[in-house]
Design a protein around this motif. Structure first.
Motif, PDB file in Angstrom:
ATOM      1  N   ASP A  29     103.367  76.634 -29.896  1.00 32.76           N
ATOM      2  CA  ASP A  29     102.391  77.350 -30.671  1.00 32.76           C
ATOM      3  C   ASP A  29     101.543  76.504 -31.649  1.00 32.76           C
ATOM      4  OD1 ASP A  29     100.921  79.574 -31.321  1.00 32.76           O
ATOM      5  OD2 ASP A  29     102.181  79.479 -33.315  1.00 32.76           O
ATOM      6  N   PRO A  30     100.350  76.347 -31.303  1.00 32.53           N
ATOM      7  CA  PRO A  30      99.438  75.536 -32.217  1.00 32.53           C
ATOM      8  C   PRO A  30      99.317  75.959 -33.548  1.00 32.53           C
ATOM      9  CG  PRO A  30      98.177  76.391 -30.294  1.00 32.53           C
ATOM     10  CD  PRO A  30      99.514  76.803 -30.098  1.00 32.53           C
ATOM     11  N   ALA A  31      99.372  77.178 -33.638  1.00 40.86           N
ATOM     12  CA  ALA A  31      99.398  77.615 -35.167  1.00 40.86           C
ATOM     13  C   ALA A  31     100.866  77.295 -35.844  1.00 40.86           C
ATOM     14  CB  ALA A  31      99.252  79.408 -35.131  1.00 40.86           C
ATOM     15  N   SER A  32     101.850  77.270 -35.318  1.00 40.26           N
ATOM     16  CA  SER A  32     102.898  77.012 -36.115  1.00 40.26           C
ATOM     17  C   SER A  32     103.102  75.512 -36.200  1.00 40.26           C
ATOM     18  CB  SER A  32     104.312  77.405 -35.398  1.00 40.26           C
ATOM     19  OG  SER A  32     104.272  76.854 -33.864  1.00 40.26           O
ATOM     20  N   GLY A  38     100.603  71.232 -42.065  1.00 47.15           N
ATOM     21  CA  GLY A  38     100.047  71.132 -43.224  1.00 47.15           C
ATOM     22  C   GLY A  38      98.516  71.387 -43.212  1.00 47.15           C
ATOM     23  N   ILE A  39      97.979  71.668 -41.839  1.00 49.17           N
ATOM     24  CA  ILE A  39      96.577  71.866 -41.298  1.00 49.17           C
ATOM     25  C   ILE A  39      96.237  72.951 -40.840  1.00 49.17           C
ATOM     26  CG2 ILE A  39      96.467  69.289 -41.145  1.00 49.17           C
ATOM     27  CD1 ILE A  39      96.586  69.630 -38.078  1.00 49.17           C
ATOM     28  N   VAL A  60      97.724  62.663 -39.932  1.00 52.19           N
ATOM     29  CA  VAL A  60      98.484  62.229 -38.805  1.00 52.19           C
ATOM     30  C   VAL A  60     100.135  61.981 -39.053  1.00 52.19           C
ATOM     31  CG1 VAL A  60      99.023  59.817 -37.439  1.00 52.19           C
ATOM     32  CG2 VAL A  60      96.520  60.667 -37.922  1.00 52.19           C
ATOM     33  N   VAL A  61     100.357  61.669 -40.278  1.00 55.15           N
ATOM     34  CA  VAL A  61     101.696  61.631 -40.737  1.00 55.15           C
ATOM     35  C   VAL A  61     102.357  63.339 -40.598  1.00 55.15           C
ATOM     36  CG1 VAL A  61     103.390  61.336 -42.493  1.00 55.15           C
ATOM     37  CG2 VAL A  61     101.698  59.617 -42.200  1.00 55.15           C
ATOM     38  N   GLY A  62     101.616  64.220 -41.104  1.00 55.04           N
ATOM     39  CA  GLY A  62     102.032  65.437 -40.963  1.00 55.04           C
ATOM     40  C   GLY A  62     102.054  66.003 -39.605  1.00 55.04           C
TER      41      GLY A  62
END
Length: 89
Positions: A29-32, A38-39, A60-62
């Motif tokens: 799931d893209p939202a999760s 954190g975006i 990128v790190v996140g």
């Protein structure tokens, strides 16, 4: 502060990175994933589609952390085949 336009090479690097994130997400799931990174889901969508070719380092790190993707792998993809020697030096 004036931002210098991205070069075609930088834009292509962003497309490769976005494709890597999309492939690594593989149906999750893209939202999760976005929340875990954190975006916003919209930011994730833009990165994956190459519309945000130069995401911030923290983003990128996140995303790497949220996807279980080694940061080094993302760096290698962003550098591309012609710049691989730069990462080794």
């Amino acid at each position: 502060m004036v931002r210098v336009p991205l070069t075609p090479e930088q834009i292509e690097a962003g497309r490769r990175l976005g494709a890597l994130f999309r492939e690594t997400r593989a149906g999750r799931d893209p939202a999760s994933v976005a929340l875990s990174a954190g975006i916003s889901p919209e930011t994730l969508r833009k990165i994956e589609m190459g519309r945000l070719p130069s995401p911030g380092f923290g983003t990128v790190v996140g995303l790497c952390a949220a996807l279980g993707l080694p940061l080094d792998t993302a760096a290698q993809v962003w550098l591309g085949p012609t710049d691989q020697h730069l990462a080794a030096g």
